[in-house]
Scaffold this motif. Structure first.
Motif, PDB file in Angstrom:
ATOM      1  N   GLU A  72      73.633 -11.320 -37.553  1.00 16.31           N
ATOM      2  CA  GLU A  72      72.979 -11.936 -36.859  1.00 16.31           C
ATOM      3  C   GLU A  72      71.125 -11.696 -37.154  1.00 16.31           C
ATOM      4  N   SER A  73      71.651 -10.298 -36.252  1.00 16.24           N
ATOM      5  CA  SER A  73      70.339  -9.324 -36.192  1.00 16.24           C
ATOM      6  C   SER A  73      69.045  -8.950 -37.169  1.00 16.24           C
ATOM      7  N   LEU A  74      69.062  -9.708 -37.992  1.00 15.18           N
ATOM      8  CA  LEU A  74      68.637  -9.758 -39.039  1.00 15.18           C
ATOM      9  C   LEU A  74      68.140 -11.003 -39.738  1.00 15.18           C
ATOM     10  N   ASN A  75      68.299 -12.036 -38.796  1.00 15.62           N
ATOM     11  CA  ASN A  75      67.713 -13.140 -39.140  1.00 15.62           C
ATOM     12  C   ASN A  75      66.058 -13.196 -38.638  1.00 15.62           C
ATOM     13  N   ILE A  76      65.242 -12.157 -39.547  1.00 12.94           N
ATOM     14  CA  ILE A  76      63.943 -12.005 -38.673  1.00 12.94           C
ATOM     15  C   ILE A  76      62.823 -12.225 -40.058  1.00 12.94           C
ATOM     16  N   MET A  77      62.949 -13.241 -41.050  1.00 11.58           N
ATOM     17  CA  MET A  77      62.499 -13.273 -41.851  1.00 11.58           C
ATOM     18  C   MET A  77      61.550 -14.841 -41.342  1.00 11.58           C
ATOM     19  N   ASN A  89      69.409  -8.412 -54.450  1.00 14.78           N
ATOM     20  CA  ASN A  89      69.001  -6.553 -53.461  1.00 14.78           C
ATOM     21  C   ASN A  89      67.233  -6.509 -53.763  1.00 14.78           C
ATOM     22  N   GLU A  90      66.523  -7.158 -54.271  1.00 11.71           N
ATOM     23  CA  GLU A  90      64.516  -7.224 -53.643  1.00 11.71           C
ATOM     24  C   GLU A  90      65.344  -7.870 -53.099  1.00 11.71           C
ATOM     25  N   ASN A  91      64.999  -9.268 -52.234  1.00 16.01           N
ATOM     26  CA  ASN A  91      65.486  -9.592 -51.157  1.00 16.01           C
ATOM     27  C   ASN A  91      66.169  -8.601 -50.249  1.00 16.01           C
ATOM     28  N   ALA A  92      67.341  -7.783 -50.191  1.00 19.29           N
ATOM     29  CA  ALA A  92      67.485  -7.606 -49.556  1.00 19.29           C
ATOM     30  C   ALA A  92      66.770  -5.931 -49.547  1.00 19.29           C
ATOM     31  N   ILE A  93      65.733  -5.465 -50.322  1.00 21.25           N
ATOM     32  CA  ILE A  93      64.268  -4.400 -49.760  1.00 21.25           C
ATOM     33  C   ILE A  93      63.280  -5.329 -48.577  1.00 21.25           C
ATOM     34  N   LYS A  94      63.402  -6.508 -49.135  1.00 20.52           N
ATOM     35  CA  LYS A  94      62.081  -6.708 -47.760  1.00 20.52           C
ATOM     36  C   LYS A  94      62.673  -6.965 -47.437  1.00 20.52           C
ATOM     37  N   ILE A  95      64.281  -7.627 -46.499  1.00 21.39           N
ATOM     38  CA  ILE A  95      64.329  -7.595 -45.585  1.00 21.39           C
ATOM     39  C   ILE A  95      64.354  -6.039 -44.934  1.00 21.39           C
ATOM     40  N   ALA A  96      64.471  -4.999 -45.341  1.00 19.27           N
ATOM     41  CA  ALA A  96      64.800  -3.717 -44.961  1.00 19.27           C
ATOM     42  C   ALA A  96      63.293  -3.374 -44.894  1.00 19.27           C
ATOM     43  N   ARG A  97      62.576  -3.610 -45.126  1.00 22.81           N
ATOM     44  CA  ARG A  97      61.053  -3.149 -45.237  1.00 22.81           C
ATOM     45  C   ARG A  97      60.618  -4.085 -43.759  1.00 22.81           C
TER      46      ARG A  97
END
Ligand SMILES: *Cc1c(COP(=O)(O)O)cnc(C)c1O
Length: 390
Positions: free
Chosen positions: A260-265, A103-111
């Motif tokens: 795929e569109s969230l492959n942004i890190m 969930n922390e990783n989900a928050i990081k991607i969302a932020r």
């Protein structure tokens, strides 16, 4: 309160028994007493205790490769990523060890999404009664009343609304939100499913507002609801899905899945020593393969139907609530806040149940639970429930 250890930090009150072995649906304590396990390692051990396929997988993998470091691809990492994205309908995955981390990783991607694609929007809307884990940030995300004043100050940026409330969808500060996050069925809160009409409305609004929809499927995923995922049950593809518990079936494995569109890190923005750990990957691969055997999911649906038809008349006659939930994540309420007493009485008779709230009982057995196991459970539960309430 009596404690069996002077060395363990006291964090909870446990019954005075010591578990020493598990086999299928049963746990055995150090005195050799057998317990029928209807919490399944906390909705974790979907294939029961120490299933052969898992102990063999762990043994073989331990001899081959345990940990190659997070800086290399490993065969297991590549294979698990392909399998878990294929079965979930998501595109990309990042692995970790616990649900809270996923969930922390989900928050990081969302932020990151908010920072780069929505003018710095960073807030995440979540729901009262929700549970997302126990890191400081996951606690802030959870909508648990009891935690409100604990470990202050908490991570800022989370706002809470009511599940299944249409007005609350309108009340959300959409311009400031990078994401809305929820458990499609609230587990720890007492098994409260999202209303499908409401959830579809929420999903549509998220799309319209350029806001991510995140499903915390740590408890609902991997067959628990009688479908592979809650996203399949509701027919909604979230932007991010998190998994834990059942994906490792007792081994610490969790996953954050994205479109795929969230492959942004960028390199260095997400990490963790055990991401893609070879033992965990071998387990994850084996678990997905077992999950895909058709008889497995069919059994979850059959056991749900059996539990509903066997239990409903008794619950009605005793003034309990109807059964809510899906698959083998079910709950009902007693007319009085005496669920803890019932759990204690059943434990003395060799049955392990859970009371997520003072008046509610939750059933979350291993998903391999058979017709006979359900009958064996009812043989204890029915008389105990009757005795308590009459
Ligand atoms: C259990 C749970 C978590 C936390 O998982 P951990 O592995 O304990 O960190 C998060 N979300 C949901 C919905 C859960 O049920």
């Amino acid at each position: 309160m009596p404690q069996l250890s002077n060395s363990l930090l006291d964090i909870t009150v446990r019954p005075e028994i010591v578990m020493s072995r598990g086999e299928g649906m049963y746990l055995f304590d150090s005195q050799g007493r057998r317990y029928l396990d209807f919490i399944g390692g906390w909705a974790v051990n979907s294939f029961g205790h120490s299933p052969d396929f898992l102990s063999k997988t762990l043994h073989e993998q331990a001899k081959t490769l345990i940990n190659a470091s997070p800086s290399f691809y490993s065969e297991g990492m590549l294979a698990f990523a392909d399998k878990i994205t294929a079965i979930s309908g998501m595109d990309r995955v990042f692995c970790s060890s616990t649900g809270a981390e996923a969930n922390e990783n989900a928050i990081k991607i969302a932020r990151k999404f908010g920072a780069t694609k929505k003018e710095g929007a960073y807030k995440i809307a979540a729901f009262k009664g929700g549970f997302h884990g126990r890191t400081i940030t996951a606690m802030a995300l959870s909508g648990k009343d009891k935690w409100k004043d604990l470990y202050e100050p908490k991570t800022p940026g989370f706002v809470h609304f009511e599940l299944n409330n249409f007005d609350d969808i309108d009340a959300m500060p959409w311009d400031e939100l990078c994401a809305v996050m929820l458990e499609p069925v609230q587990g720890e809160g007492g098994v409260y499913p999202a209303d499908p009409v409401w959830l579809h409305a929420l999903a549509e609004r998220c799309k319209k507002e350029n806001t991510l929809l995140i499903f915390d499927e740590v408890q609902t995923g991997m067959g628990r609801l009688g479908e592979f995922f809650a996203s399949h049950l509701y027919d909604i593809t979230p932007d991010i899905m998190t998994l834990g518990k059942g994906v490792g079936a007792g081994f610490p494995l969790a996953a954050t899945l994205t479109t795929e569109s969230l492959n942004i890190m960028e390199p260095g923005e997400l990490g963790g020593t055990y991401n893609g750990n070879s033992l965990a990957m071998a387990v994850g691969i084996a678990v997905v393969e077992e999950l895909q055997k058709p008889a497995f999911i069919a059994n979850v649906k059959d056991r749900e139907a059996q539990l509903r038809s066997e239990l409903t008349p008794l619950l009605e006659s005793l003034g309990c609530s109807a059964i809510r939930g899906h698959g083998l994540l079910l709950a009902f309420d007693l007319p009085q806040a005496r669920a803890g007493e019932l759990v204690q009485n059943c434990l003395e008779k060799g049955l392990i149940l859970n009371a997520p709230q003072p008046a509610s009982i939750r059933l979350m057995p291993p998903l391999i639970c058979s017709e006979e196991h359900v009958l064996e459970m009812l043989d204890v539960l029915e008389p105990e429930l009757t005795k308590l309430l009459t």
